[in-house]
Design a protein around this motif. Structure first.
Motif, PDB file in Angstrom:
ATOM      1  N   LEU A 169       0.808  -1.216   0.000  1.00  0.00           N
ATOM      2  CA  LEU A 169       0.000   0.000   0.000  1.00  0.00           C
ATOM      3  C   LEU A 169       0.846   1.272   0.000  1.00  0.00           C
ATOM      4  O   LEU A 169       0.300   2.373   0.146  1.00  0.00           O
ATOM      5  CB  LEU A 169      -0.925   0.009   1.227  1.00  0.00           C
ATOM      6  N   THR A 170       2.146   1.130  -0.185  1.00  0.00           N
ATOM      7  CA  THR A 170       3.026   2.302  -0.062  1.00  0.00           C
ATOM      8  C   THR A 170       2.728   3.367  -1.114  1.00  0.00           C
ATOM      9  O   THR A 170       2.958   4.548  -0.874  1.00  0.00           O
ATOM     10  CB  THR A 170       4.499   1.885  -0.160  1.00  0.00           C
ATOM     11  N   GLY A 171       2.225   2.984  -2.275  1.00  0.00           N
ATOM     12  CA  GLY A 171       1.954   3.962  -3.317  1.00  0.00           C
ATOM     13  C   GLY A 171       0.602   4.633  -3.211  1.00  0.00           C
ATOM     14  O   GLY A 171       0.282   5.532  -4.000  1.00  0.00           O
ATOM     15  N   PHE A 172      -0.206   4.207  -2.241  1.00  0.00           N
ATOM     16  CA  PHE A 172      -1.562   4.742  -2.114  1.00  0.00           C
ATOM     17  C   PHE A 172      -1.616   5.739  -0.960  1.00  0.00           C
ATOM     18  O   PHE A 172      -1.153   5.456   0.144  1.00  0.00           O
ATOM     19  CB  PHE A 172      -2.560   3.607  -1.864  1.00  0.00           C
ATOM     20  N   ARG A 173      -2.197   6.898  -1.221  1.00  0.00           N
ATOM     21  CA  ARG A 173      -2.322   7.915  -0.182  1.00  0.00           C
ATOM     22  C   ARG A 173      -3.478   8.844  -0.526  1.00  0.00           C
ATOM     23  O   ARG A 173      -3.911   8.935  -1.683  1.00  0.00           O
ATOM     24  CB  ARG A 173      -1.038   8.724  -0.053  1.00  0.00           C
ATOM     25  N   SER A 174      -3.964   9.517   0.481  1.00  0.00           N
ATOM     26  CA  SER A 174      -5.000  10.513   0.272  1.00  0.00           C
ATOM     27  C   SER A 174      -4.379  11.790  -0.294  1.00  0.00           C
ATOM     28  O   SER A 174      -3.307  12.219   0.152  1.00  0.00           O
ATOM     29  CB  SER A 174      -5.705  10.816   1.594  1.00  0.00           C
ATOM     30  N   LEU A 175      -5.022  12.383  -1.274  1.00  0.00           N
ATOM     31  CA  LEU A 175      -4.511  13.597  -1.904  1.00  0.00           C
ATOM     32  C   LEU A 175      -5.200  14.831  -1.321  1.00  0.00           C
ATOM     33  O   LEU A 175      -6.363  14.773  -0.896  1.00  0.00           O
ATOM     34  CB  LEU A 175      -4.761  13.554  -3.409  1.00  0.00           C
ATOM     35  N   ASP A 176      -4.494  15.952  -1.325  1.00  0.00           N
ATOM     36  CA  ASP A 176      -5.142  17.175  -0.867  1.00  0.00           C
ATOM     37  C   ASP A 176      -6.067  17.690  -1.968  1.00  0.00           C
ATOM     38  O   ASP A 176      -6.072  17.194  -3.106  1.00  0.00           O
ATOM     39  CB  ASP A 176      -4.115  18.233  -0.457  1.00  0.00           C
ATOM     40  N   ALA A 282      -6.647   2.790   1.604  1.00  0.00           N
ATOM     41  CA  ALA A 282      -5.333   3.403   1.830  1.00  0.00           C
ATOM     42  C   ALA A 282      -5.197   4.730   1.101  1.00  0.00           C
ATOM     43  O   ALA A 282      -4.302   5.519   1.408  1.00  0.00           O
ATOM     44  CB  ALA A 282      -4.225   2.451   1.382  1.00  0.00           C
ATOM     45  N   ALA A 283      -6.082   4.973   0.129  1.00  0.00           N
ATOM     46  CA  ALA A 283      -6.110   6.262  -0.562  1.00  0.00           C
ATOM     47  C   ALA A 283      -7.192   7.174   0.005  1.00  0.00           C
ATOM     48  O   ALA A 283      -7.466   8.235  -0.562  1.00  0.00           O
ATOM     49  CB  ALA A 283      -6.347   6.051  -2.057  1.00  0.00           C
ATOM     50  N   GLY A 284      -7.820   6.747   1.103  1.00  0.00           N
ATOM     51  CA  GLY A 284      -8.863   7.548   1.726  1.00  0.00           C
ATOM     52  C   GLY A 284     -10.194   7.494   1.010  1.00  0.00           C
ATOM     53  O   GLY A 284     -11.060   8.355   1.220  1.00  0.00           O
TER      54      GLY A 284
END
Length: 400
Positions: A169-176, A282-284
């Motif tokens: 999941l390291t490449g997945f994140r929530s964006l602003d 994981a990307a919100g």
């Protein structure tokens, strides 16, 4: 140390991605690993970089015919002898068949990643898939299942060891908000519309055709459904969805698409564990899914588990969860990545492999496979596995 042989047929992204993440984590822990994979991964797919961590990588042509299963079985036995293999880990239906049509002299770990009968298009196909699993089950030393759904569908009387999914999941994140708007604008997604993603191979089991049809008929205006993937059902998805859906094909920027979208929708008929659910969280991204393996990871503040495809569409298009602020999306995404870290799961697998390795030193009884029960209640004198006709045509049920 443990010498492990992974056997898989990398036609579908989920299984090879799983094996790749597991293999990388185990390599760091000093596990010697070898990979036997199909050479014909299928149209539109690219070779997976197993050789980045595997001590050896062997490709063999495999067309899902019974004769191919026996040929792969012979290759497994050759690798056991030449590489000094301690354990064989067979991933998914056809690798599981090939690893069990012949007797192995080392313990066999079978991980179905979603049972084959879930991919069958007909009731007859599902019965055949279940029968094959029952016949081959005596040659399984350890069954690993990813969810309660998968364990429940195991052959009668078979216990299983529950393992958590391995997903990077390291490449997945929530964006602003600014990043989200930039990506949405680049794809022609209006700021005022809701964008819903459905990610995965187009197949009977993933049920995208029914989702596209329901979206066309029931989704309110202002809701865009974007299918990310490809596969045999693509033309039907495009036909059923019409102008109400968008088919983006396979994409390399799925983490960014998830970060910019409003929800993930899952319409699957069955899964071992839907890894895309964890990727979305994981990307919100809120998740609205049918009740399949992996849905247990969806909490009330991250989406909903629904009884039908109609309910998935209704929940996704009316929920207030996509409207929460970016700081809350970021917080929930961080919780997901911490809970489902690869390191935690890899340590669990390492303990399982070490325990299973001890089976090699125990006395092993040569199994001839399951003994089917005759219609008159007597026990036949031949094994269903040994009588299987290797000249018959390709198995007519789908499966990863």
């Amino acid at each position: 140390g443990v010498r492990l042989l992974h056997v898989l047929e990398p036609r579908v992204a989920g299984v090879p991605a799983y094996v790749d993440a597991l293999g990388r984590a185990l390599a760091v822990r000093g596990v010697e690993q070898h990979v036997l994979a199909a050479a014909d991964a299928g149209p539109g797919t690219e070779p997976w970089p197993f050789d980045a961590w595997a001590d050896s990588l062997t490709h063999r042509v495999w067309h899902r015919r019974p004769v191919d299963a026996y040929r792969i079985a012979a290759e497994i036995r050759r690798l056991i002898a030449s590489k000094g293999i301690d354990l064989v880990h067979a991933h998914a239906t056809f690798a599981g068949i090939a690893a069990r049509v012949c007797h192995l002299d080392v313990p066999l770990i079978y991980q179905p990643h979603g049972w084959g009968h879930l991919s069958a298009r007909t009731a007859a196909g599902a019965r055949i898939a279940r029968l094959v699993e029952r016949m081959l089950d005596p040659r399984t030393d350890l069954l690993l299942t990813l969810s309660a759904h998968e364990a429940h569908d195991a052959p009668p009387g078979r216990s299983s060891t529950h393992v958590r999914p391995v997903v990077d999941l390291t490449g997945f994140r929530s964006l602003d908000d600014e990043e989200r708007q930039q990506i949405r604008a680049a794809h022609g997604w209006a700021a005022s519309e809701r964008v819903h993603l459905c990610v995965g191979e187009f197949s009977h089991r993933k049920n995208q055709v029914a989702l596209a049809r329901c979206w066309r008929d029931c989704a309110p205006e202002g809701n865009r459904l974007v299918f990310v993937g490809d596969g045999p059902e693509r033309a039907r998805v495009e036909q059923e969805g019409g102008r109400r859906v968008e088919v983006a094909g396979w994409r390399r920027d799925i983490p960014h698409l998830m970060g910019a979208a409003d929800t993930l929708v899952v319409a699957s008929l069955g899964e071992g564990f839907s890894l895309v659910i964890l990727e979305a969280m994981a990307a919100g991204l809120p998740v609205f899914t049918t009740d399949v393996g992996g849905s247990e990871a969806v909490s009330l503040n991250m989406g909903a588990v629904c009884d039908s495809v109609d309910d998935v569409v209704a929940a996704a298009t009316t929920s207030a969860l996509p409207d929460r602020p970016s700081v809350e999306r970021t917080r929930l995404a961080q919780l997901t990545r911490a809970e489902w870290s690869v390191d935690k799961v890899a340590d669990e697998f390492l303990a399982i492999f070490r325990s299973a390795r001890a089976m090699r030193d125990a006395p092993r009884v040569r199994s001839r496979g399951a003994q089917p029960v005759a219609t008159n209640g007597s026990s036949p004198t031949t094994s269903a596995v040994d009588e299987f006709d290797s000249r018959s045509c390709e198995w007519q049920f789908e499966g990863p």
